[in-house]
Enzyme design. Structure first.
Site, PDB file in Angstrom:
ATOM      1  N   HIS A  57       0.851  -1.194   0.000  1.00 44.20           N
ATOM      2  CA  HIS A  57       0.000   0.000   0.000  1.00 44.20           C
ATOM      3  C   HIS A  57       0.880   1.235   0.000  1.00 44.20           C
ATOM      4  O   HIS A  57       1.938   1.247   0.622  1.00 44.20           O
ATOM      5  CB  HIS A  57      -0.907   0.014   1.244  1.00 44.20           C
ATOM      6  CG  HIS A  57      -2.061   0.943   1.096  1.00 44.20           C
ATOM      7  ND1 HIS A  57      -1.965   2.286   1.367  1.00 44.20           N
ATOM      8  CD2 HIS A  57      -3.316   0.738   0.652  1.00 44.20           C
ATOM      9  CE1 HIS A  57      -3.122   2.851   1.117  1.00 44.20           C
ATOM     10  NE2 HIS A  57      -3.957   1.947   0.678  1.00 44.20           N
ATOM     11  N   ASP A 105      -7.875  -5.448   0.107  1.00 44.40           N
ATOM     12  CA  ASP A 105      -8.406  -6.309  -0.951  1.00 44.40           C
ATOM     13  C   ASP A 105      -8.018  -7.769  -0.805  1.00 44.40           C
ATOM     14  O   ASP A 105      -8.491  -8.611  -1.556  1.00 44.40           O
ATOM     15  CB  ASP A 105      -7.922  -5.803  -2.324  1.00 44.40           C
ATOM     16  CG  ASP A 105      -8.522  -4.449  -2.664  1.00 44.40           C
ATOM     17  OD1 ASP A 105      -9.716  -4.282  -2.416  1.00 44.40           O
ATOM     18  OD2 ASP A 105      -7.789  -3.578  -3.146  1.00 44.40           O
TER      19      ASP A 105
HETATM   20  N1  CMC Z   1       4.183  -7.607  -4.844  1.00 44.49           N
HETATM   21  C1  CMC Z   1       5.528  -7.562  -5.032  1.00 44.49           C
HETATM   22  N2  CMC Z   1       6.258  -6.448  -4.872  1.00 44.49           N
HETATM   23  C2  CMC Z   1       5.625  -5.328  -4.539  1.00 44.49           C
HETATM   24  C3  CMC Z   1       4.232  -5.289  -4.327  1.00 44.49           C
HETATM   25  C4  CMC Z   1       3.506  -6.488  -4.489  1.00 44.49           C
HETATM   26  N3  CMC Z   1       2.175  -6.500  -4.312  1.00 44.49           N
HETATM   27  N4  CMC Z   1       3.859  -4.039  -3.993  1.00 44.49           N
HETATM   28  C5  CMC Z   1       4.968  -3.304  -3.995  1.00 44.49           C
HETATM   29  N5  CMC Z   1       6.049  -4.068  -4.309  1.00 44.49           N
HETATM   30  C6  CMC Z   1       7.452  -3.650  -4.351  1.00 44.49           C
HETATM   31  C7  CMC Z   1       7.756  -2.845  -5.614  1.00 44.49           C
HETATM   32  O1  CMC Z   1       8.210  -3.663  -6.659  1.00 44.49           O
HETATM   33  C8  CMC Z   1       8.826  -1.903  -5.108  1.00 44.49           C
HETATM   34  O2  CMC Z   1      10.031  -2.615  -5.015  1.00 44.49           O
HETATM   35  P1  CMC Z   1      11.442  -1.855  -5.286  1.00 44.49           P
HETATM   36  O3  CMC Z   1      11.549  -0.828  -4.213  1.00 44.49           O
HETATM   37  O4  CMC Z   1      12.478  -2.928  -5.216  1.00 44.49           O
HETATM   38  O5  CMC Z   1      11.310  -1.248  -6.659  1.00 44.49           O
HETATM   39  C9  CMC Z   1       8.413  -1.593  -3.677  1.00 44.49           C
HETATM   40  O6  CMC Z   1       7.643  -2.751  -3.263  1.00 44.49           O
HETATM   41  C10 CMC Z   1       7.529  -0.341  -3.548  1.00 44.49           C
HETATM   42  O7  CMC Z   1       6.422  -0.496  -4.428  1.00 44.49           O
HETATM   43  P2  CMC Z   1       5.805   0.683  -5.283  1.00 44.49           P
HETATM   44  O8  CMC Z   1       5.113   0.109  -6.467  1.00 44.49           O
HETATM   45  O9  CMC Z   1       6.832   1.728  -5.526  1.00 44.49           O
HETATM   46  O10 CMC Z   1       4.750   1.255  -4.241  1.00 44.49           O
HETATM   47  P3  CMC Z   1       3.516   2.183  -4.563  1.00 44.49           P
HETATM   48  O11 CMC Z   1       3.213   2.883  -3.301  1.00 44.49           O
HETATM   49  O12 CMC Z   1       3.759   3.014  -5.771  1.00 44.49           O
HETATM   50  O13 CMC Z   1       2.349   1.160  -4.936  1.00 44.49           O
HETATM   51  C11 CMC Z   1       0.595  -0.415  -4.706  1.00 44.49           C
HETATM   52  C12 CMC Z   1       1.409   0.714  -4.034  1.00 44.49           C
HETATM   53  C13 CMC Z   1      -0.624  -0.734  -3.847  1.00 44.49           C
HETATM   54  C14 CMC Z   1       0.101   0.063  -6.086  1.00 44.49           C
HETATM   55  C15 CMC Z   1       1.490  -1.663  -4.860  1.00 44.49           C
HETATM   56  O14 CMC Z   1       1.884  -2.136  -3.587  1.00 44.49           O
HETATM   57  C16 CMC Z   1       0.796  -2.792  -5.633  1.00 44.49           C
HETATM   58  O15 CMC Z   1       0.842  -2.793  -6.871  1.00 44.49           O
HETATM   59  N6  CMC Z   1       0.131  -3.741  -4.932  1.00 44.49           N
HETATM   60  C17 CMC Z   1      -0.632  -4.784  -5.590  1.00 44.49           C
HETATM   61  C18 CMC Z   1      -1.984  -4.241  -6.034  1.00 44.49           C
HETATM   62  C19 CMC Z   1      -2.926  -4.029  -4.873  1.00 44.49           C
HETATM   63  O16 CMC Z   1      -3.089  -4.880  -4.011  1.00 44.49           O
HETATM   64  N7  CMC Z   1      -3.600  -2.863  -4.865  1.00 44.49           N
HETATM   65  C20 CMC Z   1      -4.599  -2.510  -3.846  1.00 44.49           C
HETATM   66  C21 CMC Z   1      -4.132  -1.395  -2.976  1.00 44.49           C
HETATM   67  S1  CMC Z   1      -5.126  -1.151  -1.523  1.00 44.49           S
HETATM   68  C22 CMC Z   1      -6.728  -0.801  -2.050  1.00 44.49           C
HETATM   69  C23 CMC Z   1      -6.872   0.335  -2.989  1.00 44.49           C
HETATM   70  O17 CMC Z   1      -6.066   1.262  -3.088  1.00 44.49           O
HETATM   71  O18 CMC Z   1      -7.882   0.347  -3.678  1.00 44.49           O
END
Ligand code: CMC
Length: 431
Positions: free
Chosen positions: A308, A366
């Site tokens: 998140h 989720d």
């Molecule tokens: N699985 C594997 N690696 C992950 C995941 C994951 N679900 N989420 C983040 N990471 C890694 C990402 O690759 C990055 O690694 P590095 O620093 O080595 O590059 C690090 O963690 C930080 O991730 P980010 O993508 O820069 O973080 P963000 O804040 O931009 O994204 C997120 C947040 C929710 C989009 C992301 O965690 C994600 O894609 N999660 C899976 C989708 C999901 O469950 N979304 C629902 C979110 S909660 C409900 C809502 O918002 O509606």
């Protein structure tokens, strides 16, 4: 408002500037940068808004480090346990918990707005039966402005309120109709003798030839899930609603934009993606393989329902949902659900893994919600629609707060232009 200041020093030009610092009732101090370009000739750059506040808001507070979520100051745990979805809706819209008579009036108001215009139903016939319900939702909610234009003066507080009531009341009707359309079954009219959540389940599962009596366990589970999904401050879809609304677009158009944003798998679409992922993993013996895939930077696979932007601790909503999930599975005879076993194993392995620990990746809202919906007979492609029904309350609360804010201006970010420098047009025969 701004008692403190932040000194910004530009060493290369030997100058500095005092920037006002805002302090909210909770949360970190925030530096005001609106005058930066005027004073110093520079913009700030923050794609994805990692460190940028876009507005003042008194609706929801999150402390991501501590895993805290409050609506109007009330902890989410207390609301999930003691409140109802419509009481939470009132709280989010009006700022205070309602007195008994205020709640009764509000509930009555919502119940009497649940029907949709008969002509609106014709719109569904334009969609193929296998259209994704979120595609239908975006179109049908956007079209509400064509049916309810008697109250679209956004500068009139009463018009804003009527639109908010209409939207919150009609979302379950529109959502259930999109499900019925996919089944080629007749739409079921809302029932004024049922509560908000029971009425939704009835419109989903009743048919003209067979009555459906909602199970109280299912009704309670939906109530809690709707409360937990009702608002989450400036997330992508709410910010979309605010940005669309900042141009003074009508509320139905703004909420349709929010629904479109919610649909993405990085946001609300994740609940559907989690179930698809669990089905793809298929068996606990495959969990380690998929955790390895999630950690592989050359593999686009991510653990859906994990991570998140704000929570760097266990998402407090996920903790509540996991408990409800166990309760629903036990009472619906799915206590040994293979999907639940898989989800628990996945969480267990990921939470012990350095990759997830270092990045503070925990299950989010989720991760378990889809398993509950599945146990209640709600199909995968309706999961994000469920999220949209609940979040329509947050969206309308933010839209109303924004329109009433005298400091509100059109949202208009700037950019770092990195395209071609100025060049002269070349006629086609000379290229
Ligand atoms: N699985 C594997 N690696 C992950 C995941 C994951 N679900 N989420 C983040 N990471 C890694 C990402 O690759 C990055 O690694 P590095 O620093 O080595 O590059 C690090 O963690 C930080 O991730 P980010 O993508 O820069 O973080 P963000 O804040 O931009 O994204 C997120 C947040 C929710 C989009 C992301 O965690 C994600 O894609 N999660 C899976 C989708 C999901 O469950 N979304 C629902 C979110 S909660 C409900 C809502 O918002 O509606």
């Amino acid at each position: 408002m701004a008692a403190k200041t932040f000194t910004l020093t530009d060493n290369s030009n030997n100058r500095s500037m005092e920037l006002p610092v805002r302090q909210g009732t909770q949360g970190p101090p925030t530096i005001e940068i609106a005058s930066l370009y005027k004073e110093m000739g520079v913009f700030t750059y923050d794609p994805g808004f990692l460190g940028t506040g876009s507005c003042n808001s008194a609706i929801t507070y999150i402390d991501g480090e501590e895993g805290i979520l409050q609506y109007r100051g009330y902890p989410i745990e207390q609301l999930a346990e003691k409140s109802s979805f419509l009481e939470v809706a009132y709280l989010l819209l009006y700022g205070e918990l309602p007195a008994a008579t205020e709640l009764a009036t509000f509930e009555n108001m919502i119940i009497h707005h649940t029907m949709i215009n008969e002509n609106l139903k014709n719109l569904y016939n334009g969609f193929h039966y296998d259209a994704h319900p979120m595609a239908i939702m975006t179109g049908v909610v956007g079209s509400l402005s064509a049916f309810y234009h008697d109250s679209l003066d956004i500068h009139n507080p009463r018009h804003r309120e009527i639109s908010a009531h209409r939207l919150i009341a009609k979302m379950p009707t529109i959502a259930a109709a999109s499900y019925k359309h996919s089944k080629c079954e007749p739409f079921i009219y809302p029932r004024n003798d049922m509560g908000f959540c029971a009425n939704f389940l009835h419109m989903m599962f009743a048919s003209p030839c067979e009555e459906y009596v909602p199970d109280p366990v299912a009704v309670k589970a939906i109530e809690v899930l709707f409360i937990l999904h009702a608002d989450h401050e400036q997330n992508a879809s709410t910010s979309t609603v605010r940005l669309a609304g900042s141009s003074q677009a009508n509320p139905f158009a703004c909420i349709a934009a929010g629904i479109a944003s919610l649909w993405g798998p990085a946001h609300g679409g994740a609940n559907e993606a989690v179930l698809n992922m669990l089905e793809e993993i298929g068996d606990v013996s495959q969990v380690e393989k998929y955790v390895l895939k999630a950690k592989d930077k050359d593999d686009p696979f991510r653990l859906m329902g994990f991570g998140h932007r704000v929570y760097k601790n266990y998402d407090p909503r996920a903790r509540i949902i996991r408990k409800v999930c166990h309760e629903v599975l036990a009472s619906t005879g799915h206590a040994d659900s293979p999907l639940m076993e898989l989800a628990v194993k996945l969480e267990e392995i990921a939470l012990k893994d350095d990759y997830f620990i270092e990045r503070k990746l925990y299950p989010n809202v989720d991760f378990y919600s889809g398993i509950i919906y599945r146990a209640l007979g709600i199909p995968n492609n309706m999961f994000t629609v469920m999220f949209a029904i609940a979040r329509s309350v947050g969206w309308t609360a933010h839209w109303m707060e924004m329109i009433a804010d005298p400091s509100q201006r059109i949202g208009r970010p700037r950019q770092v232009y990195d395209g071609a420098p100025k060049r002269d047009y070349v006629p086609v025969d000379k290229r």
